[in-house]
Design a protein around this motif. Structure first.
Motif: not given
Length: 625
Positions: A161-174, A271-274
Motif C-alpha cells: 500500500d502507498g501513503e494514500a492507504y496507510e493505516d493510521v492510529d484511530e481512537e475508539e469512536g467515530w 466535521l473536520q474532527d470526524v
C-alpha cells in the motif's frame, strides 16, 4: 479485499468490441496490461501505456521491462468508481482502448474474470483499427471460457500500500464504513447489453447467476439480499421490495440504549474532527464521489481541512441537499432531531450524503450529525428552499411513474402530462434541464436520447426504438387523478388487487412461500411481465425466489398462472395499458410472454357451422365462395 469491474472497449470498433472484466485490487499496471492483452488476444509483442487525462499522467511499459518502464506502479489511488482512462497497445498501429471503472466491490480472488464480452479477438500488426475492419473475417472468435480457465491459474501478487492507504492510529469512536465498500450502491451500472432486453436474456442471466451461486430465498438471508441486488441490476424497484425484508432499524432498542450511546460517543463539534479519524485514501474517495478531485498532492492534515471546508461551503452544501433523495433527507433530519439514530451499515453505506455529512460507529451502528453540519444545514434550508426541493421530488416521482408505465416517452409528452396534473416544469426545455441534472447527480435509471426520456436499460441496446415501434398503435394510459399516476412512481409496482390476488394465493399454497417471499416473487414476476422478458425469465424468477418447480406439470402450471397475471399488468409495449384493457379490439397488438403478436380472428374449419347463420357447414356455404 476488493476488486474493480472494468469495461474495456476498443476505440473506433463498429460494432463495438468490448470486454467486462473483474480484476483484484493492489495490482500493478503491468498486471493490468497482461489482463487486457489476454482478454483481447494481443500477443505481448509491443509497448503499452495507461493515460489519465485529468492528472496528465502516463504509465508506460514494454514486453521486456527496461529502465524507462513505469508500469510497475500500483493501480491503487488511480482507479475509483466512475473514472475513465485510456489504454494504448502498439504505438505503431496505435490500438486505443477506453477503460471505465464501473464498480468497486468486495472481491476475494487474486485472478481476473471476464463476465461479458462482445466481438472477436484482435489481429496483430494489421494496420490499426482501419486495417482490422478490412480483415475482420479472419479474426478468431473470443472464447470466454478458455480465457477464464487460464485466468483461474493466475495468482497476482498484492503490491504494498502507498501513503494514500496507510493505516493510521484511530481512537475508539467515530469510524468510516469498511473501506467504503457499501458506497458501490450509490452509483448505477448499466448491465444490459445489445439484444438482451427483447428476448429476456438479461433477466435470465442475472437470475441464473444467483441460482448458480446457490443463493435462493429458500436458503438464507444472504441469498435474499443478493437477489434484491440482482433486481436492482435488472432495473426493477428492489428498494420497494426491500421493505418486506427489513425490520425497523430501532426495533429492540430502548430510549435508554440510545441515551447510553449519546454519552459514550460524544457528538462531534466539527466535521473536520470526524474526518481526522479517517484514512487518507478514504477521504480521497469521499472527495472524488462529491466531485472534488483537486487533492492529489495534499498531505492528510491538509486534505482533512480542505475537504471539510469545501463540503461545508454554502453553495456546495445547498446543491447537495437540493438534489438528495427524500429518504436520505428524512434519515438525516431524524438524526438531527433525535440527536443520533441507530442505523445499519448497509443503510448508511447506501447514501453518499449520509457518509459525507455524518459520523458513524460501525460496531454500534450509531449515527450522529456534527454540530457545524447541523448549523449550516439549518441556514440553507429556508422555507423557500424546502418548497423548491419538494417540487423537485414531486417532479422526480412524475418521471419515475412515466418510466414505470411507458419505459420511454417523448419529453414534450411528459411535459404535457405534468401540465395536466399541475406539476412543475411544464415545458420541454425546463423538463429536459431537470432530467439532465438528475442524470448528472447519479443514482437513477434515467437516460435521454433524441428528445426521449427512457429507462437507461433501453439506451445502450437501442431497444427503446423497438418499444416505440410496438407502442405506435396505442394512446398513453393516463390516470384521471394525479395521485393515482404518482403512485406508480412512489411504489414502483402495481399493488395486488382483486384481479391479481389469485397469484399471491398460488405462490403461498402451491409454491410453499411465506407471506414475505410471496410478495417479493409477485413483484419480481410482475416486473418480468411488464418488460416482456419471456417465459424463461418468469420461470427463473420463480425458481430463484424459492419456488420448487420439480416437474413439467408444475412448470406448465406456473406459466399458466403467470399468463393469467399478465393480462392485469401494465406493459411498456402498450403505453401503460394492461392487455385486458385493450383486449376487445382484435387488431390490437398484445404482448404474450416475450413475443409481440397480433390477435387474429378464430380460424374456421370446413366442417364448422358457417358464421353467416345459414345452419350449413362452412364448406357448403360461404366457404365455397
Amino acid at each position: 479485499m476488493q476488486g474493480y469491474q472494468l469495461k474495456i472497449t476498443v476505440k473506433g470498433s463498429k460494432p463495438p468490441i468490448w470486454r467486462r472484466i473483474l480484476v483484484p485490487d493492489k495490482i500493478s499496471f503491468h498486471d493490468l496490461d497482461d489482463i487486457i492483452e489476454e482478454a483481447f488476444g494481443w500477443t505481448h509483442s509491443h509497448m503499452f501505456s495507461f493515460y489519465f487525462r485529468e492528472a496528465d499522467e502516463d504509465f508506460q511499459g514494454a514486453p521486456m521491462a527496461g529502465s524507462e518502464d513505469t508500469a510497475d506502479e500500483s493501480v491503487e489511488g488511480w482507479l475509483w468508481e466512475g473514472c475513465t482512462f485510456l489504454y494504448t497497445y502498439d504505438f505503431g498501429d496505435c490500438w486505443e482502448h477506453t477503460v471505465t471503472v464501473e464498480k468497486v466491490f468486495p472481491y476475494d480472488k487474486r485472478y481476473p474474470q471476464v463476465i461479458k464480452s462482445k466481438g472477436p479477438n484482435m489481429i496483430e500488426d494489421c494496420g490499426g483499427i482501419w486495417g482490422f475492419h478490412d480483415c475482420i473475417d479472419e479474426a478468431e472468435p473470443f472464447d470466454m471460457e478458455a480465457v477464464n480457465t487460464r485466468f483461474a491459474t493466475w495468482d497476482l501478487a498484492e503490491m504494498a500500500d502507498g501513503e494514500a492507504y496507510e493505516d493510521v492510529d484511530e481512537e475508539e469512536g467515530w469510524s468510516i464504513l469498511d473501506d467504503l465498500d457499501d458506497l458501490e450502491d450509490v452509483w448505477d451500472v448499466d448491465v444490459v447489453e445489445d439484444g438482451e432486453f427483447a428476448d429476456g436474456a438479461g433477466i435470465r442471466e442475472v437470475l441464473e447467476e444467483a441460482d448458480d451461486d446457490g443463493e435462493s430465498f429458500g436458503e438464507d438471508d444472504t441469498g435474499e439480499e443478493d437477489f434484491l441486488k440482482n433486481l436492482e441490476s435488472m432495473g426493477l424497484d428492489a428498494e420497494g421490495i426491500r421493505g418486506f425484508f427489513e425490520e425497523d432499524e430501532g426495533e429492540g432498542w430502548a430510549e435508554e440504549d440510545l441515551e447510553e450511546y449519546r454519552r459514550q460517543f460524544l457528538r462531534p463539534s466539527r466535521l473536520q474532527d470526524v474526518y481526522a479519524n479517517y484514512k487518507k485514501g478514504e477521504l480521497e474517495t469521499i472527495a472524488r464521489a462529491n466531485g472534488l478531485a483537486r487533492h492529489g498532492s495534499m498531505k492528510k492534515a491538509e486534505l482533512v481541512s480542505w475537504l471539510s471546508g469545501r463540503l461545508l461551503d454554502g453553495h456546495v452544501m445547498a446543491d447537495t441537499f437540493m438534489y438528495a433523495d427524500r429518504e436520505e433527507i428524512e434519515l438525516f433530519e431524524e438524526a438531527i432531531e433525535s440527536d443520533g439514530i441507530f442505523a445499519s451499515e448497509d443503510l448508511i453505506g447506501s447514501s453518499l450524503l449520509l457518509c459525507t455529512y455524518g459520523a458513524f460507529v460501525g460496531d454500534a451502528e450509531f449515527y450522529r450529525v456534527p454540530v457545524d453540519v447541523e448549523e449550516r444545514y439549518r441556514e440553507i434550508t429556508t422555507p423557500e428552499f424546502r418548497g423548491k426541493r419538494q417540487g423537485r421530488w414531486t417532479l422526480g416521482v412524475c418521471c419515475d411513474a412515466a418510466l414505470y408505465l411507458y419505459g420511454v416517452i417523448p419529453v414534450v409528452k411528459l411535459a404535457e402530462i405534468c401540465g395536466r396534473y399541475g406539476i412543475g416544469a411544464t415545458d420541454e426545455k425546463s423538463l429536459t434541464d431537470y432530467i439532465e441534472s438528475r442524470i448528472k447527480s447519479g443514482g437513477i435509471n434515467y437516460a435521454l436520447r433524441d428528445g426521449y426520456l427512457m429507462d437507461d436499460m433501453l439506451l445502450e441496446s437501442n431497444m427503446y426504438r423497438h418499444v416505440l415501434k410496438t407502442q405506435e398503435s396505442f394512446d398513453y394510459y393516463i390516470p384521471e387523478t394525479k395521485d393515482v399516476f404518482l403512485q406508480y412512481g412512489e411504489l414502483g409496482c402495481q399493488e395486488p388487487d382483486e384481479d391479481t390476488q389469485f397469484f399471491l394465493d398460488y405462490l403461498r399454497k402451491k409454491c410453499g412461500l411465506n407471506e414475505t417471499k410471496s410478495f417479493v416473487t409477485f413483484y419480481t414476476v410482475q416486473g418480468a411481465l411488464r418488460m416482456n422478458t419471456g417465459s424463461d425469465g418468469v420461470l427463473l424468477a420463480l425458481k430463484t425466489s424459492g419456488c420448487k418447480l420439480k416437474s413439467e406439470k408444475a412448470r406448465r402450471e406456473a406459466i399458466r398462472q403467470a399468463d393469467l397475471l399478465n393480462w392485469h399488468v401494465r406493459h411498456w409495449d402498450l403505453k401503460g395499458h394492461t392487455p385486458r384493457e385493450i383486449r376487445g379490439d382484435g387488431e390490437k397488438i398484445v404482448p404474450i410472454f416475450g413475443n409481440t403478436v397480433k390477435r387474429e380472428e378464430k380460424k374456421i374449419y370446413p366442417n364448422d357451422p358457417c358464421p353467416c347463420g345459414s345452419g350449413k357447414k362452412y364448406k357448403y356455404c360461404c366457404g365455397r365462395k
